[in-house]
Design an enzyme around this catalytic site. Structure first.
Site, short mmCIF file in Angstrom:
data_model
loop_
_atom_site.label_atom_id
_atom_site.label_comp_id
_atom_site.label_asym_id
_atom_site.label_seq_id
_atom_site.Cartn_x
_atom_site.Cartn_y
_atom_site.Cartn_z
CE LYS A 116 31.98 38.88 48.87
NZ LYS A 116 32.03 39.10 47.16
CG ASP A 121 34.90 33.64 54.43
OD1 ASP A 121 35.59 33.26 53.10
OD2 ASP A 121 34.74 34.92 54.75
CE1 TYR A 124 36.67 33.74 45.92
CE2 TYR A 124 38.05 32.05 45.35
CZ TYR A 124 37.75 33.41 45.10
OH TYR A 124 38.57 34.29 44.73
#
Ligand code: KE4
Length: 423
Positions: free
Chosen positions: A261, A233, A138
């Protein structure tokens, strides 16, 4: 009326991000009231040990004094400028110095923005349209990345969400994660049509699935052979699995990296960056447009700088990984004693567990075939005992520097009661 019912009166689905709604485990979501260290206080008066950590950012633990102080001090001097400030330069230099593959970086406000922008930059730099992603990975919710495999792995993608135009989906090829053969076939078929490959170098959105030997190198070699861009990613793995992220752990230098994050320390901050020649194509120096009102926001930068400074402490990642190992080994041992098949993984401060006897878990199909019913019963059994894991069998878990002996002992004591009930 429950807080969830009240929320649903005004917020779509009652939540501002779908995974929070507990659809993956059943029941109503827990509403958090406050958090400190490894613990959260809920609106209904419970204290929980938190292994989600806001899905990764809270690597130091919640409300870390140095991060909170930095936010308070910076906010008092102005919340947002929309003009350059030296805090942006400071965090950019910290990122570039920690990850040598990132020669230039651009700050944005979410992981979705980072990956969406990296894809556009790769397409603009190469003049090509096709991208390759992997099933189970994702990368946020931008259109080109909400795509699942067509009828066969090598067919053109189809939307995994309404609202994504089929014409766009056709430019995304979705392959099985960890399948080197499928990668080689795709490159034989699409070759110089491929703008980039985007991959979670350690997958954390199909529970936790590490790369098999040679997989990341195969991606790097295949991209180099046809002039395609390799995008790691690392929104989840960056500064989480090791100081230099998964690329440091596996010794692979991607052309572009996305981060998020941890680098925001809980505030809205993310980034994409990489080779200077590619980043030079980005506006204002180059023709590929990308922008953001709150990109590089001083308060978010201050939280990120305080976080990235604190995690430079000697032995920080060794201690973090030791905790993750202690937790997963403890869960595996209790499960084995109870006769419950449980496969576990960890890397730095990230971990996963799958109710399956098909260990080691290396493919999305294995996660999809795992016992989701057992996961749901485990999740609620642990929640009833004050332990909060991710409310989905397809998410990874996160340890913080604030998780100590007490938290691990309480967690494993609870597991000793719950796991035997799952036989
Ligand atoms: P955000 O747009 O949510 O900041 O980042 C998207 C993203 C990109 N890349 C990776 C590897 C990610 O894991 C994410 C977001 N992760 C999810 C949890 N697995 C965020 C939680 C949520 O969606 O609410």
């Amino acid at each position: 009326m429950t807080q969830f019912a009240e929320a649903k009166k005004y917020i779509a689905g009652g939540v501002n991000s779908p995974v929070r709604a507990f659809a993956g485990v059943g029941g109503d979501p827990v509403f958090f009231k406050s958090a400190r260290g490894a613990w959260v206080e809920t609106e209904d008066g419970r204290r929980l040990i938190d292994y989600v950590g806001s899905w990764g950012p809270m690597i130091l633990g919640h409300a870390h004094p140095e991060v909170v102080a930095a936010v308070k001090e910076t906010a008092a001097n102005g919340l947002s400028f929309g003009a350059p400030c030296t805090l942006e330069t400071r965090i950019a230099s910290m990122i570039c110095r920690t990850m040598p593959s990132i020669e230039r970086v651009r700050m944005v406000s979410s992981g979705t923005e980072a990956t969406m922008s990296a894809i556009r930059l790769a397409r603009g730099f190469t003049g090509r349209d096709k991208i390759i992603k992997f099933e189970g990975c994702y990368h946020g919710h931008s259109d080109s990345l909400l795509i699942k495999a067509g009828s066969g792995a090598l067919t053109l993608g189809i939307p995994s969400s309404p609202g994504v135009p089929a014409a766009l989906a056709e430019h995304t090829v979705t392959l099985p994660f960890n399948d080197i053969g499928a990668v080689q076939q795709a490159f034989e078929k699409f070759s110089e049509e491929i703008a980039c490959v985007i991959v979670e170098p350690i997958a954390g959105n199909m529970n936790m699935v590490p790369p098999v030997a040679g997989f990341l190198q195969a991606l790097s070699d295949a991209c180099a052979a046809v002039g395609a861009i390799l995008v790691f990613d690392e929104v989840m793995t960056g500064f989480r699995v090791a100081h230099g992220g998964a690329q440091a752990m596996h010794g692979i230098s991607p052309d572009l990296t996305t981060l998020g994050k941890v680098i925001g320390g809980g505030m809205p901050a993310a980034a994409f960056g990489g080779r200077a020649d590619i980043m030079a194509h980005l506006a204002p120096d180059g023709p590929v447009y990308q922008a953001g009102t709150l990109s590089g926001n001083p308060v978010a930068m201050a939280a990120g700088i305080a976080t990235l400074t604190a995690l430079q402490e000697d032995g920080f990642y060794a201690r973090l990984e030791a905790r993750a190992q202690q937790l997963t080994a403890g869960l595996a041992e209790i499960a084995a004693r109870a006769g419950v098949p449980l496969a576990t993984e960890y890397a730095g401060g990230m971990f996963g567990f799958v109710f399956s006897d098909d260990a080691p878990i290396r493919h999305y199909s294995q996660v999809a075939a795992a016992d989701i019913g057992r996961f749901k019963r485990f999740f609620h059994g642990m929640l009833d005992r004050g332990i909060y894991f991710a409310p989905s069998a397809f998410e990874a878990g996160f340890i913080s520097a604030a998780h100590g002996d007490e938290e691990l002992e309480l967690t494993l004591a609870a597991a000793s009661e719950v796991l035997p009930q799952l036989v």
